[in-house]
Write an enzyme that holds these catalytic residues in place. Structure first.
Site, PDB file in Angstrom:
ATOM      1  N   ASP A 160       0.574   3.587   2.292  1.00 11.79           N
ATOM      2  CA  ASP A 160       0.282   4.135   3.613  1.00 11.79           C
ATOM      3  C   ASP A 160      -0.923   5.082   3.487  1.00 11.79           C
ATOM      4  O   ASP A 160      -1.910   4.687   2.872  1.00 11.79           O
ATOM      5  CB  ASP A 160       1.535   4.806   4.204  1.00 11.79           C
ATOM      6  CG  ASP A 160       1.470   4.876   5.722  1.00 11.79           C
ATOM      7  OD1 ASP A 160       0.951   3.929   6.334  1.00 11.79           O
ATOM      8  OD2 ASP A 160       1.915   5.876   6.305  1.00 11.79           O
TER       9      ASP A 160
ATOM     10  N   ASP B 257       0.853  -1.202   0.000  1.00 10.54           N
ATOM     11  CA  ASP B 257       0.000   0.000   0.000  1.00 10.54           C
ATOM     12  C   ASP B 257       0.882   1.243   0.000  1.00 10.54           C
ATOM     13  O   ASP B 257       2.096   1.167   0.142  1.00 10.54           O
ATOM     14  CB  ASP B 257      -0.871  -0.009   1.261  1.00 10.54           C
ATOM     15  CG  ASP B 257      -0.011  -0.063   2.510  1.00 10.54           C
ATOM     16  OD1 ASP B 257       0.395   0.987   2.983  1.00 10.54           O
ATOM     17  OD2 ASP B 257       0.295  -1.176   3.001  1.00 10.54           O
TER      18      ASP B 257
HETATM   19  N1  ADE Z   1       2.360  -3.066   6.775  1.00  9.57           N
HETATM   20  C1  ADE Z   1       1.799  -2.997   5.570  1.00  9.57           C
HETATM   21  N2  ADE Z   1       1.462  -1.716   5.262  1.00  9.57           N
HETATM   22  C2  ADE Z   1       1.824  -0.975   6.334  1.00  9.57           C
HETATM   23  C3  ADE Z   1       1.743   0.396   6.637  1.00  9.57           C
HETATM   24  N3  ADE Z   1       1.241   1.266   5.775  1.00  9.57           N
HETATM   25  N4  ADE Z   1       2.203   0.813   7.841  1.00  9.57           N
HETATM   26  C4  ADE Z   1       2.738  -0.074   8.705  1.00  9.57           C
HETATM   27  N5  ADE Z   1       2.836  -1.380   8.471  1.00  9.57           N
HETATM   28  C5  ADE Z   1       2.392  -1.838   7.293  1.00  9.57           C
END
Ligand code: ADE
Length: 273
Positions: free
Chosen positions: A214, A212
């Site tokens: 974030d 992703d």
């Molecule tokens: N693991 C997968 N995506 C994450 C994110 N955006 N922040 C922290 N851990 C994650």
């Protein structure tokens, strides 16, 4: 002389967990007792890849019910060391802090920034100061990168990841702060796993599975469990392929000197056992 007993521990993060489909001659092995309590599972999957002994331990347990702050990192690493592992290949689901590092891509960690604040069990010793200029093994980083390229996957190298405490995801302000630091990724499980591996003289590297953006990206969905789970389905197939290819490459190397050097650094870091 060629190093004869290459043994690999795979710490499977979310999405990979204790997946044994890449192994042959599979059996379940009871985890040995550790002075630090129970590892994430009482049994590990043992098997072979190209005749190399491999143990797989799911970081979050068989039911995936151990959250990042509650993983017994010391017991996990101790268990792998007791079973004779020389190397640990870890996978970790990560959010991206850069446009060019997109969900579905792979990454190779080189550096971390520690933003964890409640987890204990950060050392095996009373007083030890393990050096961490290159916490993730550079030779294995190269092998992982080469293997991902061979397979035709988009993979980014030399990445810096911020390890947050979790279990919550970051706020927008935090995400932007990490971007301003020049970090590439954010995750929840690298610390203290990598430093403990170094304390035991294990050769350790992490393959990042980018799930992703974030929460900073205005055009993309903000990180959620649903998004991470969906992206991981495709990524876990890629990760398994890269791990198998990497282990085949690792088999070609004489690791003796490398392991001796790691052991000396680990030993010299202990002030009080
Ligand atoms: N693991 C997968 N995506 C994450 C994110 N955006 N922040 C922290 N851990 C994650």
């Amino acid at each position: 002389m060629k190093f004869s007993k290459l043994t690999i521990g795979i710490i499977g993060g979310t999405g990979l967990d204790q997946d044994s489909t890449i192994l042959t001659n599979i059996k379940m092995v009871k985890a040995p007792e550790t002075p630090y309590g129970q590892p994430s599972d009482s049994e590990l999957v043992y098997g072979q890849i190209d005749n190399v002994d491999v143990y797989i331990l799911g970081r979050h347990g068989r039911q995936h019910d151990i959250s990042p702050s509650n993983v017994n990192y010391r017991a996990n690493l101790w268990t792998l060391k007791q079973l004779g592992c020389t190397h640990v290949l870890a996978t970790s689901a990560c959010g991206s802090l850069k446009e060019s590092i997109a969900p579905g891509h792979l990454g190779i960690m080189d550096q971390y920034i520690d933003r964890t604040n409640v987890r204990g069990g950060r050392s095996f010793y009373k007083v030890a100061h393990i050096p961490q200029p290159r916490p993730f093994d550079p030779t294995v980083q190269d092998i992982l990168y080469k293997s991902a390229n061979e397979a035709g996957y988009i993979c980014h190298r030399a990445l810096t990841a911020v390890c947050i405490e979790g279990p919550r995801f970051s706020t927008l302000a935090e995400s932007r702060l990490y971007q301003s630091w020049g970090a590439d990724l954010v995750n929840m499980t690298m610390v203290p796993e990598v430093q403990l591996a170094n304390e035991l003289g294990l050769i350790y590297a992490t393959l990042a599975l980018i799930t992703d953006y974030d929460c900073w990206h205005s055009d993309e969905l903000s990180v959620s469990v649903d998004l991470v789970t969906k992206t991981l389905r495709e990524l876990s197939t890629k990760a398994k392929d890269v791990l198998v290819r990497s282990i085949k490459h690792m088999k070609q190397i004489d690791w003796t000197k490398h392991l001796e050097n790691k052991a000396i650094i680990a030993r010299n870091s202990i002030m009080v056992e």
